[in-house]
Write a protein that holds these residues in place. Structure first.
Motif, PDB file in Angstrom:
ATOM      1  N   ALA A  90       0.833  -1.207   0.008  1.00  0.00           N
ATOM      2  CA  ALA A  90       0.203  -0.143   0.151  1.00  0.00           C
ATOM      3  C   ALA A  90       0.841   1.430   0.137  1.00  0.00           C
ATOM      4  O   ALA A  90       0.494   2.177  -0.643  1.00  0.00           O
ATOM      5  N   GLU A  91       1.858   1.216   0.757  1.00  0.00           N
ATOM      6  CA  GLU A  91       2.751   2.702   0.743  1.00  0.00           C
ATOM      7  C   GLU A  91       3.395   2.699  -0.533  1.00  0.00           C
ATOM      8  O   GLU A  91       3.717   3.925  -1.092  1.00  0.00           O
ATOM      9  N   LEU A  92       3.750   1.676  -1.134  1.00  0.00           N
ATOM     10  CA  LEU A  92       4.629   1.596  -2.459  1.00  0.00           C
ATOM     11  C   LEU A  92       3.566   2.353  -3.473  1.00  0.00           C
ATOM     12  O   LEU A  92       3.961   3.171  -4.403  1.00  0.00           O
ATOM     13  N   ILE A  93       2.343   1.597  -3.548  1.00  0.00           N
ATOM     14  CA  ILE A  93       1.282   2.263  -4.497  1.00  0.00           C
ATOM     15  C   ILE A  93       1.228   3.751  -4.201  1.00  0.00           C
ATOM     16  O   ILE A  93       0.866   4.406  -4.944  1.00  0.00           O
ATOM     17  N   GLU A  94       0.875   4.065  -3.033  1.00  0.00           N
ATOM     18  CA  GLU A  94       0.634   5.498  -2.556  1.00  0.00           C
ATOM     19  C   GLU A  94       1.602   6.245  -2.901  1.00  0.00           C
ATOM     20  O   GLU A  94       1.570   7.374  -3.427  1.00  0.00           O
ATOM     21  N   ARG A  95       2.898   5.969  -2.654  1.00  0.00           N
ATOM     22  CA  ARG A  95       4.104   6.884  -3.003  1.00  0.00           C
ATOM     23  C   ARG A  95       4.220   6.857  -4.557  1.00  0.00           C
ATOM     24  O   ARG A  95       4.328   8.023  -4.808  1.00  0.00           O
ATOM     25  N   THR A  96       3.898   5.836  -5.241  1.00  0.00           N
ATOM     26  CA  THR A  96       4.220   5.991  -6.727  1.00  0.00           C
ATOM     27  C   THR A  96       2.928   6.954  -7.295  1.00  0.00           C
ATOM     28  O   THR A  96       3.296   7.629  -7.971  1.00  0.00           O
ATOM     29  N   GLN A  97       1.745   6.805  -6.719  1.00  0.00           N
ATOM     30  CA  GLN A  97       0.576   7.722  -7.264  1.00  0.00           C
ATOM     31  C   GLN A  97       1.042   9.080  -6.756  1.00  0.00           C
ATOM     32  O   GLN A  97       0.593   9.920  -7.701  1.00  0.00           O
ATOM     33  N   ARG A  98       1.444   9.302  -5.701  1.00  0.00           N
ATOM     34  CA  ARG A  98       1.679  10.713  -5.204  1.00  0.00           C
ATOM     35  C   ARG A  98       2.863  11.365  -6.264  1.00  0.00           C
ATOM     36  O   ARG A  98       2.911  12.656  -6.677  1.00  0.00           O
ATOM     37  N   SER A 125       5.113   1.870 -13.363  1.00  0.00           N
ATOM     38  CA  SER A 125       5.464   0.314 -13.472  1.00  0.00           C
ATOM     39  C   SER A 125       5.161  -0.450 -12.326  1.00  0.00           C
ATOM     40  O   SER A 125       4.727  -1.590 -12.208  1.00  0.00           O
ATOM     41  N   LEU A 126       5.783   0.086 -11.133  1.00  0.00           N
ATOM     42  CA  LEU A 126       5.788  -0.640  -9.830  1.00  0.00           C
ATOM     43  C   LEU A 126       4.159  -0.853  -9.639  1.00  0.00           C
ATOM     44  O   LEU A 126       3.636  -2.050  -9.061  1.00  0.00           O
ATOM     45  N   THR A 127       3.192   0.121  -9.638  1.00  0.00           N
ATOM     46  CA  THR A 127       1.941   0.122  -9.267  1.00  0.00           C
ATOM     47  C   THR A 127       1.115  -0.878 -10.356  1.00  0.00           C
ATOM     48  O   THR A 127       0.228  -1.442  -9.819  1.00  0.00           O
ATOM     49  N   ARG A 128       1.439  -0.499 -11.337  1.00  0.00           N
ATOM     50  CA  ARG A 128       0.768  -1.710 -12.467  1.00  0.00           C
ATOM     51  C   ARG A 128       1.021  -3.057 -12.028  1.00  0.00           C
ATOM     52  O   ARG A 128       0.078  -3.837 -12.301  1.00  0.00           O
ATOM     53  N   PHE A 129       2.395  -3.257 -11.555  1.00  0.00           N
ATOM     54  CA  PHE A 129       2.544  -4.833 -11.521  1.00  0.00           C
ATOM     55  C   PHE A 129       1.851  -5.198 -10.065  1.00  0.00           C
ATOM     56  O   PHE A 129       1.237  -6.242 -10.056  1.00  0.00           O
ATOM     57  N   LEU A 130       2.047  -4.399  -9.000  1.00  0.00           N
ATOM     58  CA  LEU A 130       1.536  -4.835  -7.717  1.00  0.00           C
ATOM     59  C   LEU A 130      -0.173  -4.978  -7.837  1.00  0.00           C
ATOM     60  O   LEU A 130      -0.764  -5.541  -6.978  1.00  0.00           O
ATOM     61  N   GLU A 131      -0.524  -4.061  -8.507  1.00  0.00           N
ATOM     62  CA  GLU A 131      -2.118  -4.032  -8.625  1.00  0.00           C
ATOM     63  C   GLU A 131      -2.794  -4.928  -9.510  1.00  0.00           C
ATOM     64  O   GLU A 131      -4.070  -5.054  -9.660  1.00  0.00           O
ATOM     65  N   ALA A 132      -1.997  -5.509 -10.203  1.00  0.00           N
ATOM     66  CA  ALA A 132      -2.363  -6.499 -11.579  1.00  0.00           C
ATOM     67  C   ALA A 132      -2.650  -8.097 -11.024  1.00  0.00           C
ATOM     68  O   ALA A 132      -2.205  -8.383  -9.968  1.00  0.00           O
ATOM     69  N   ALA A 133      -3.585  -8.597 -11.881  1.00  0.00           N
ATOM     70  CA  ALA A 133      -3.858 -10.064 -11.621  1.00  0.00           C
ATOM     71  C   ALA A 133      -3.595 -10.580 -13.096  1.00  0.00           C
ATOM     72  O   ALA A 133      -3.991 -10.008 -14.010  1.00  0.00           O
ATOM     73  N   MET A 168       3.602 -11.315 -17.032  1.00  0.00           N
ATOM     74  CA  MET A 168       3.568 -11.107 -15.763  1.00  0.00           C
ATOM     75  C   MET A 168       5.390 -11.004 -15.165  1.00  0.00           C
ATOM     76  O   MET A 168       5.766  -9.819 -14.670  1.00  0.00           O
ATOM     77  N   LEU A 169       6.265 -12.007 -15.808  1.00  0.00           N
ATOM     78  CA  LEU A 169       7.708 -11.570 -15.633  1.00  0.00           C
ATOM     79  C   LEU A 169       8.295 -10.488 -16.343  1.00  0.00           C
ATOM     80  O   LEU A 169       8.992  -9.796 -15.597  1.00  0.00           O
ATOM     81  N   GLU A 170       7.885  -9.925 -17.273  1.00  0.00           N
ATOM     82  CA  GLU A 170       8.298  -8.792 -17.906  1.00  0.00           C
ATOM     83  C   GLU A 170       7.822  -7.562 -16.936  1.00  0.00           C
ATOM     84  O   GLU A 170       8.451  -6.431 -16.803  1.00  0.00           O
ATOM     85  N   SER A 171       6.598  -7.604 -16.509  1.00  0.00           N
ATOM     86  CA  SER A 171       6.168  -6.449 -15.641  1.00  0.00           C
ATOM     87  C   SER A 171       6.656  -6.611 -14.306  1.00  0.00           C
ATOM     88  O   SER A 171       7.072  -5.312 -14.059  1.00  0.00           O
ATOM     89  N   ALA A 172       7.176  -7.454 -13.816  1.00  0.00           N
ATOM     90  CA  ALA A 172       7.894  -7.905 -12.721  1.00  0.00           C
ATOM     91  C   ALA A 172       9.124  -7.020 -12.664  1.00  0.00           C
ATOM     92  O   ALA A 172       9.875  -6.350 -12.117  1.00  0.00           O
ATOM     93  N   LEU A 173       9.974  -7.553 -13.992  1.00  0.00           N
ATOM     94  CA  LEU A 173      11.113  -7.070 -14.342  1.00  0.00           C
ATOM     95  C   LEU A 173      11.475  -5.628 -14.444  1.00  0.00           C
ATOM     96  O   LEU A 173      12.222  -4.834 -13.971  1.00  0.00           O
ATOM     97  N   ASP A 174      10.236  -5.023 -15.203  1.00  0.00           N
ATOM     98  CA  ASP A 174      10.108  -3.531 -15.294  1.00  0.00           C
ATOM     99  C   ASP A 174      10.159  -2.611 -13.935  1.00  0.00           C
ATOM    100  O   ASP A 174      10.568  -1.864 -13.648  1.00  0.00           O
ATOM    101  N   ALA A 175       9.102  -3.403 -13.164  1.00  0.00           N
ATOM    102  CA  ALA A 175       9.061  -2.811 -11.878  1.00  0.00           C
ATOM    103  C   ALA A 175      10.245  -2.840 -11.128  1.00  0.00           C
ATOM    104  O   ALA A 175      10.684  -1.718 -10.373  1.00  0.00           O
ATOM    105  N   ALA A 176      11.131  -3.901 -11.028  1.00  0.00           N
ATOM    106  CA  ALA A 176      12.289  -4.143 -10.286  1.00  0.00           C
ATOM    107  C   ALA A 176      13.542  -3.039 -10.888  1.00  0.00           C
ATOM    108  O   ALA A 176      14.170  -2.375 -10.174  1.00  0.00           O
ATOM    109  N   ILE A 177      13.529  -2.878 -12.297  1.00  0.00           N
ATOM    110  CA  ILE A 177      14.535  -2.137 -12.751  1.00  0.00           C
ATOM    111  C   ILE A 177      14.288  -0.769 -12.349  1.00  0.00           C
ATOM    112  O   ILE A 177      15.062  -0.036 -11.978  1.00  0.00           O
ATOM    113  N   ASP A 178      12.850  -0.479 -12.468  1.00  0.00           N
ATOM    114  CA  ASP A 178      12.489   1.108 -11.806  1.00  0.00           C
ATOM    115  C   ASP A 178      12.692   1.423 -10.595  1.00  0.00           C
ATOM    116  O   ASP A 178      13.500   2.380 -10.164  1.00  0.00           O
ATOM    117  N   VAL A 179      12.365   0.415  -9.498  1.00  0.00           N
ATOM    118  CA  VAL A 179      12.637   0.675  -8.205  1.00  0.00           C
ATOM    119  C   VAL A 179      13.960   0.760  -7.780  1.00  0.00           C
ATOM    120  O   VAL A 179      14.222   1.485  -6.830  1.00  0.00           O
TER     121      VAL A 179
END
Length: 258
Positions: free
Chosen positions: A83-91, A109-117, A126-137
């Motif tokens: 929740a903190e990561l998503i809120e921080r990203t949105q802010r 990309s972090l929010t997109r991955f954490l909120e996705a099903a 999924m793996l590409e989305s996770a990788l993009d999020a990891a590279i970004d954070v």
């Protein structure tokens, strides 16, 4: 008519209840009415996405041998971190739009991955989305995901690498069960005198971290790695974020083979 197939949402909720010690504990952790929880557990209705993702956080990572009280605390920490990561990203995105900044941090990309099903046939996405999020954070320059097969780890998703790197590292036999951080490949003995060091330097890599993707059973499913074009070690906050991404990715990997 046959039995209704068990959905991924119902499986996640049932597993979360097992970890926490029962439906009452799960209801308290999710803060939902028992009547609604019973419907979701039975597959009569699908839970809201935020409830489902809380259950995912509860069961993410190895849980065997974890006492219900400890599992509850861990679940709350993971859920709060998400929740903190998503809120921080949105802010950050909102502030960037107001200021006209072209490169907000952390990335959406972090929010997109954490909120996705992800469905069981969307493993690569999924793996590409996770990788993009990891590279970004991690503010990394490159990265890859390797999955375990019978003959070792194979690269299945990557960002930023050249053909010689991908050919050499396409199959790796070493499979660490804990994170590996190399702050400077030219100074670390792990790469001293190896062809791997030469290929890493040729690809523009000076530092790397690799985090295992661990199933709920404790088995290593693969590795999530971020690479840097300068010597550095990710700070503790970055590593916590990567851990969260790795746990979520491991959950979806398990669902794709369930």
């Amino acid at each position: 008519m046959g039995d209704r197939p068990v959905t991924v949402q119902a499986r996640a909720l049932r597993r979360a209840a097992d970890i926490l010690g029962g439906k009452d504990q799960l209801r308290a952790a999710l803060r939902v009415p028992m009547r609604r929880l019973a419907e979701w557990l039975g597959g009569a209705a699908e839970p809201p996405m935020h409830v489902f993702l809380k259950a995912v956080d509860i069961i993410s990572g190895p849980a065997s041998g974890t006492a219900p009280a400890a599992a509850t605390v861990r679940a709350r920490v993971l859920t709060r971190r998400s929740a903190e990561l998503i809120e921080r990203t949105q802010r950050a995105v909102a502030q960037a739009r107001e200021s006209g900044s072209a490169s907000p941090r952390p990335s959406p990309s972090l929010t997109r991955f954490l909120e996705a099903a992800f469905g069981r046939h969307e493993r690569l996405a999924m793996l590409e989305s996770a990788l993009d999020a990891a590279i970004d954070v991690a503010r990394a320059d490159m990265g890859n995901v390797q999955l375990k097969r019978d003959d070792g780890l194979h690269i299945v998703a990557q960002r930023g690498f050249n053909a010689p790197f991908l050919e050499f590292f396409d199959r790796v036999h070493d499979m660490p069960s804990a994170r590996v951080v190399v702050a400077d490949i030219t100074a670390d003995p792990i790469f001293a005198g190896t062809e791997a060091r030469w290929l890493l330097e040729a690809a523009g890599v000076r530092a790397v971290q690799s985090t295992p993707l661990i199933a709920s059973s404790g088995a290593v499913l693969g590795m999530l790695s971020t690479h840097y074009d300068h010597p550095q070690a990710p700070d503790e906050s970055d590593l916590q974020d990567i851990d969260l991404i790795a746990r979520r990715a491991a959950f979806w990997l398990e669902q794709s083979t369930a």
